[in-house]
Design an enzyme around this catalytic site. Sequence first.
Site, short mmCIF file in Angstrom:
data_model
loop_
_atom_site.label_atom_id
_atom_site.label_comp_id
_atom_site.label_asym_id
_atom_site.label_seq_id
_atom_site.Cartn_x
_atom_site.Cartn_y
_atom_site.Cartn_z
N PHE A 62 0.85 -1.20 0.00
CA PHE A 62 0.00 0.00 0.00
C PHE A 62 0.87 1.24 0.00
CE2 PHE A 62 -4.33 -1.57 0.70
CZ PHE A 62 -4.04 -2.91 0.86
N TYR A 67 2.89 8.15 1.33
CA TYR A 67 3.73 6.94 1.32
C TYR A 67 4.18 6.53 -0.08
CZ TYR A 67 3.23 5.96 6.33
OH TYR A 67 3.31 6.01 7.70
N ASP A 154 7.31 1.09 3.71
CA ASP A 154 8.37 1.96 4.26
C ASP A 154 9.61 1.14 4.62
OD1 ASP A 154 6.93 0.66 6.24
OD2 ASP A 154 7.21 2.26 7.72
N GLU A 244 -2.17 -5.22 13.23
CA GLU A 244 -1.19 -6.18 13.80
C GLU A 244 -1.80 -6.97 14.97
OE1 GLU A 244 3.27 -5.37 14.06
OE2 GLU A 244 2.57 -4.89 16.09
N ASP A 267 14.98 -3.56 11.99
CA ASP A 267 15.04 -2.10 12.04
C ASP A 267 16.37 -1.71 12.66
OD1 ASP A 267 14.81 0.61 12.47
OD2 ASP A 267 12.68 0.50 12.96
#
Length: 294
Positions: A62, A67, A154, A244, A267
């Site tokens: 998406f 974004y 992202d 989530e 990350d």
Amino acid sequence: MDTCRVPEVPRMIYPKAQLLKPTRTDVLVTTPWLAPIIWDGTFDSAILDMQFRNTTIGLTVFAIKKYVVFLKLFLETAEKYFMVGHKVIYYIFTDRPADIPHVPLQEGRQVVVLKVRNYTRWQDVCLHRMEMISNFSEQRFLHEVDYLVCLDVDMKFSDHVGVEILSSLFGTLHPGFFAADRQAFTYERRPLSQAYIPRDEGDFYYIGAFFGGSVLEVHRLTKACHQAMMVDKANHIEAVWHDESHLNKYLLYHKPTKVLSPEYLWDERMLRRPPFVRKLRYVAVPKNHQAIRN
Ligand code: UDP
Ligand code: MN
């Protein structure tokens, strides 16, 4: 691939597995329900690529509102690392089709832009992904691809992500919780929510940014999560970590057939890589939450 059939492979030369020499002794490689946990060193891509050679993989992503800026790097790195050598359809859900970057693709790969509505609240954008994947699964994906891989945008790929992840239903370990006790998982803890999980239950904390499976199973999952969210909405409650939380509830009672290790979602800004995480395959791209969401 028809997962009900034994995959056929032609004659091949590869190193033999050694029963008394486990490939990894430092990490858990199967769940208690005997689903493989996918780590570097546990699989042979040559064999897997052969097994999955006639498979088409749909990647859903998406890019709503701002974004879209993440798409270029996402697609460029996916071309380098994601399912290389296999047929891939990138399904890009967006409200801004004109802003989709043109990225050159390898043979057998294509981009399909799906125009969808946006939502004012970023939480709603995230939540409604389940509804949109569910709807498009019935309309299109079932007829076009064998598996779906559902990802956040992202992010970028930084190492191999291949057919070793494919299975009827798979989830990915959240890199912030792989060593945590179940009491510490950030599951939804309010019984009023459909995503509620009691403190004495839970296998893993799965991340919302990477899941998938056969189209049939992803359709079941996304439809169930969307329906649960609608019930929550009617009860004026929103699960603590949105989609989530619902994903975690679903995967607790529908055990995934493969589990991806944190190699598949990392990350570098938030976490120091422990030595047993040998590869970082798909990593977060730094973002300014305030600026990008509003
Ligand atoms: N997303 C989007 N537009 C928005 C908010 C979210 O397209 O305005 C999509 C995008 O694919 C993003 C995903 O929803 O990667 C999840 O949101 P985000 O990455 O911000 O959540 P986080 O990873 O920070 O929890
Ligand atoms: Mn994200």
